[in-house]
Design a protein around this motif. Structure first.
Motif, PDB file in Angstrom:
ATOM      1  N   SER A 224       0.836  -1.194   0.000  1.00  0.00           N
ATOM      2  CA  SER A 224       0.000   0.000   0.000  1.00  0.00           C
ATOM      3  C   SER A 224       0.874   1.249   0.000  1.00  0.00           C
ATOM      4  N   THR A 225       0.250   2.377  -0.237  1.00  0.00           N
ATOM      5  CA  THR A 225       0.943   3.665  -0.198  1.00  0.00           C
ATOM      6  C   THR A 225       0.582   4.385   1.096  1.00  0.00           C
ATOM      7  N   MET A 226       1.597   4.766   1.864  1.00  0.00           N
ATOM      8  CA  MET A 226       1.387   5.462   3.118  1.00  0.00           C
ATOM      9  C   MET A 226       1.540   6.964   2.888  1.00  0.00           C
ATOM     10  N   VAL A 227       0.624   7.728   3.454  1.00  0.00           N
ATOM     11  CA  VAL A 227       0.622   9.180   3.272  1.00  0.00           C
ATOM     12  C   VAL A 227       0.525   9.867   4.631  1.00  0.00           C
ATOM     13  N   ARG A 228       1.377  10.861   4.848  1.00  0.00           N
ATOM     14  CA  ARG A 228       1.247  11.733   6.011  1.00  0.00           C
ATOM     15  C   ARG A 228       0.769  13.087   5.500  1.00  0.00           C
ATOM     16  N   LEU A 229      -0.473  13.402   5.822  1.00  0.00           N
ATOM     17  CA  LEU A 229      -1.112  14.580   5.245  1.00  0.00           C
ATOM     18  C   LEU A 229      -0.526  15.885   5.762  1.00  0.00           C
ATOM     19  N   ASN A 230      -0.618  16.893   4.910  1.00  0.00           N
ATOM     20  CA  ASN A 230      -0.325  18.257   5.316  1.00  0.00           C
ATOM     21  C   ASN A 230      -1.520  18.764   6.133  1.00  0.00           C
ATOM     22  N   ALA A 231      -1.384  19.898   6.774  1.00  0.00           N
ATOM     23  CA  ALA A 231      -2.461  20.447   7.590  1.00  0.00           C
ATOM     24  C   ALA A 231      -3.693  20.727   6.730  1.00  0.00           C
ATOM     25  N   ILE A 232      -4.890  20.496   7.298  1.00  0.00           N
ATOM     26  CA  ILE A 232      -6.146  20.767   6.607  1.00  0.00           C
ATOM     27  C   ILE A 232      -7.014  21.646   7.499  1.00  0.00           C
ATOM     28  N   PRO A 233      -7.945  22.391   6.924  1.00  0.00           N
ATOM     29  CA  PRO A 233      -8.786  23.297   7.720  1.00  0.00           C
ATOM     30  C   PRO A 233      -9.618  22.534   8.753  1.00  0.00           C
ATOM     31  N   ALA A 234      -9.763  23.129   9.908  1.00  0.00           N
ATOM     32  CA  ALA A 234     -10.561  22.520  10.978  1.00  0.00           C
ATOM     33  C   ALA A 234     -11.814  23.333  11.263  1.00  0.00           C
ATOM     34  N   ASP A 235     -12.166  24.243  10.334  1.00  0.00           N
ATOM     35  CA  ASP A 235     -13.311  25.125  10.573  1.00  0.00           C
ATOM     36  C   ASP A 235     -14.553  24.700   9.814  1.00  0.00           C
ATOM     37  N   GLY A 236     -14.508  23.502   9.243  1.00  0.00           N
ATOM     38  CA  GLY A 236     -15.681  22.999   8.540  1.00  0.00           C
ATOM     39  C   GLY A 236     -15.790  23.421   7.095  1.00  0.00           C
ATOM     40  N   LYS A 237     -14.845  24.212   6.603  1.00  0.00           N
ATOM     41  CA  LYS A 237     -14.881  24.629   5.207  1.00  0.00           C
ATOM     42  C   LYS A 237     -14.585  23.438   4.287  1.00  0.00           C
ATOM     43  N   PRO A 238     -15.193  23.399   3.103  1.00  0.00           N
ATOM     44  CA  PRO A 238     -14.966  22.276   2.178  1.00  0.00           C
ATOM     45  C   PRO A 238     -13.490  22.151   1.802  1.00  0.00           C
ATOM     46  N   TYR A 239     -13.022  20.919   1.788  1.00  0.00           N
ATOM     47  CA  TYR A 239     -11.631  20.668   1.390  1.00  0.00           C
ATOM     48  C   TYR A 239     -11.548  19.255   0.818  1.00  0.00           C
ATOM     49  N   ASN A 240     -10.990  19.146  -0.367  1.00  0.00           N
ATOM     50  CA  ASN A 240     -10.886  17.846  -1.031  1.00  0.00           C
ATOM     51  C   ASN A 240      -9.579  17.168  -0.619  1.00  0.00           C
ATOM     52  N   ILE A 241      -9.667  16.236   0.321  1.00  0.00           N
ATOM     53  CA  ILE A 241      -8.470  15.580   0.850  1.00  0.00           C
ATOM     54  C   ILE A 241      -7.832  14.654  -0.184  1.00  0.00           C
ATOM     55  N   LYS A 242      -8.592  14.270  -1.216  1.00  0.00           N
ATOM     56  CA  LYS A 242      -8.063  13.369  -2.237  1.00  0.00           C
ATOM     57  C   LYS A 242      -6.889  13.991  -2.987  1.00  0.00           C
ATOM     58  N   ASP A 243      -6.866  15.316  -3.053  1.00  0.00           N
ATOM     59  CA  ASP A 243      -5.752  15.979  -3.740  1.00  0.00           C
ATOM     60  C   ASP A 243      -4.425  15.593  -3.089  1.00  0.00           C
ATOM     61  N   GLN A 244      -4.387  15.591  -1.773  1.00  0.00           N
ATOM     62  CA  GLN A 244      -3.161  15.224  -1.074  1.00  0.00           C
ATOM     63  C   GLN A 244      -2.840  13.737  -1.244  1.00  0.00           C
ATOM     64  N   LEU A 245      -3.869  12.909  -1.291  1.00  0.00           N
ATOM     65  CA  LEU A 245      -3.643  11.473  -1.406  1.00  0.00           C
ATOM     66  C   LEU A 245      -3.014  11.098  -2.745  1.00  0.00           C
ATOM     67  N   PHE A 246      -3.350  11.838  -3.794  1.00  0.00           N
ATOM     68  CA  PHE A 246      -2.887  11.464  -5.133  1.00  0.00           C
ATOM     69  C   PHE A 246      -1.705  12.285  -5.630  1.00  0.00           C
ATOM     70  N   ASN A 247      -1.410  13.388  -4.969  1.00  0.00           N
ATOM     71  CA  ASN A 247      -0.295  14.225  -5.401  1.00  0.00           C
ATOM     72  C   ASN A 247       1.026  13.760  -4.775  1.00  0.00           C
ATOM     73  N   PRO A 248       2.155  14.118  -5.386  1.00  0.00           N
ATOM     74  CA  PRO A 248       3.457  13.784  -4.791  1.00  0.00           C
ATOM     75  C   PRO A 248       3.678  14.618  -3.525  1.00  0.00           C
ATOM     76  N   PRO A 249       4.574  14.181  -2.648  1.00  0.00           N
ATOM     77  CA  PRO A 249       4.813  14.915  -1.403  1.00  0.00           C
ATOM     78  C   PRO A 249       5.580  16.213  -1.628  1.00  0.00           C
ATOM     79  N   VAL A 250       5.526  17.089  -0.629  1.00  0.00           N
ATOM     80  CA  VAL A 250       6.295  18.335  -0.716  1.00  0.00           C
ATOM     81  C   VAL A 250       7.780  17.977  -0.715  1.00  0.00           C
TER      82      VAL A 250
END
Length: 258
Positions: A224-250
């Motif tokens: 499998s592919t392991m991903v450690r996500l970058n920070a995401i908004p915690a205020d309930g605003k829409p955010y597509n987490i799939k972008d981070q899952l499929f993009n290369p790391p910083v």
């Protein structure tokens, strides 16, 4: 006693792995009492109320380079702090994760490093025999209880293999049992703990071996592919987490935040 070549960090890690297995140990052995002084060769030991001494040897089964890669967080701190700044200012967010790496998880991924502990079994059993003689008089003989023997189990831990998904239950678990069974594993049990689920499961029991070779599944061998996500908004605003899952790391950085 703790070995002289063991770091405090390693000791703390092993205690955390052990903590995840305690509930399962209580199910298997009933009420138990850990021997706090026993921290090396083997890594832990406990007594049952019936008078049995059980030693535990702990092994990390993950590839060392993989642990090092996901552990090097300082090199991605600038990207993390920049993302937090963007969240605070309401700016467009970076859609790349902090870390991402393919993790090979073949059918022997738990067994491969665990087998290296086979050669230590006899020496550790001798150590347990000495410990048993030292504590028996204090714990049991005075209460009229008989000795109920010594046992040594193996605790295998992974930060990257889950023990709650379908692949583990239907594939990896049976293969792991098979590998330990056909290799004449000397340990009475092998317990597997996962850093992803913080749960423990028995993957081998000497009283119930499985020497029937499971069917190889090439798809399930891919890992499998392991991903450690970058920070995401915690205020309930829409955010597509799939972008981070499929993009290369910083890219890693040597810059330090002021």
């Amino acid at each position: 006693m703790r070995g002289q070549n063991r770091s405090d960090r390693q000791y703390e890690l092993e205690r955390s792995f052990l903590e995840r297995a305690k509930s399962l140990l209580h199910v298997c052995y009933g009420k138990i009492e850990f021997i706090s002084e026993q921290t090396d060769r083997p890594d832990a030991a406990f007594l049952t109320t019936e008078g049995r001494l059980v030693g535990i040897e702990i092994v990390e089964v993950d590839d060392e380079s993989l642990r090092e890669y996901f552990g090097r967080m300082r090199e991605v701190q600038p990207a993390l702090f920049e993302q937090l700044d963007r969240i605070e200012k309401g700016e467009e967010l970076n859609s790349r994760p902090l870390k991402k790496k393919r993790v090979e998880q073949g059918n022997d991924c738990i067994f491969k490093k665990s087998k290296q502990k086979y050669d230590l079994y006899n020496d550790y059993m001798k150590n347990l025999e000495k410990i048993y003689e030292e504590i028996y008089d204090k714990k049991y003989e005075l209460h009229g209880k008989e000795k109920h023997g010594i046992e040594l189990i193996l605790l295998a831990h992974s930060e990257f293999v889950s023990n709650e998904d379908d692949r583990f239950e239907t594939y990896l678990c049976s293969w792991t049992n098979y590998h330990f069974s056909v290799s004449d594993c000397p340990y009475s049990k092998v317990i597997f703990t996962s850093g992803l689920t913080r749960e423990a499961k028995i993957v081998f029991d000497k009283t119930n071996p499985n020497k029937n070779r499971p069917v190889l599944d090439k798809e399930k061998e891919k890992g499998s592919t392991m991903v450690r996500l970058n920070a995401i908004p915690a205020d309930g605003k829409p955010y597509n987490i799939k972008d981070q899952l499929f993009n290369p790391p910083v890219p890693p950085s040597s810059k330090k935040r002021r």
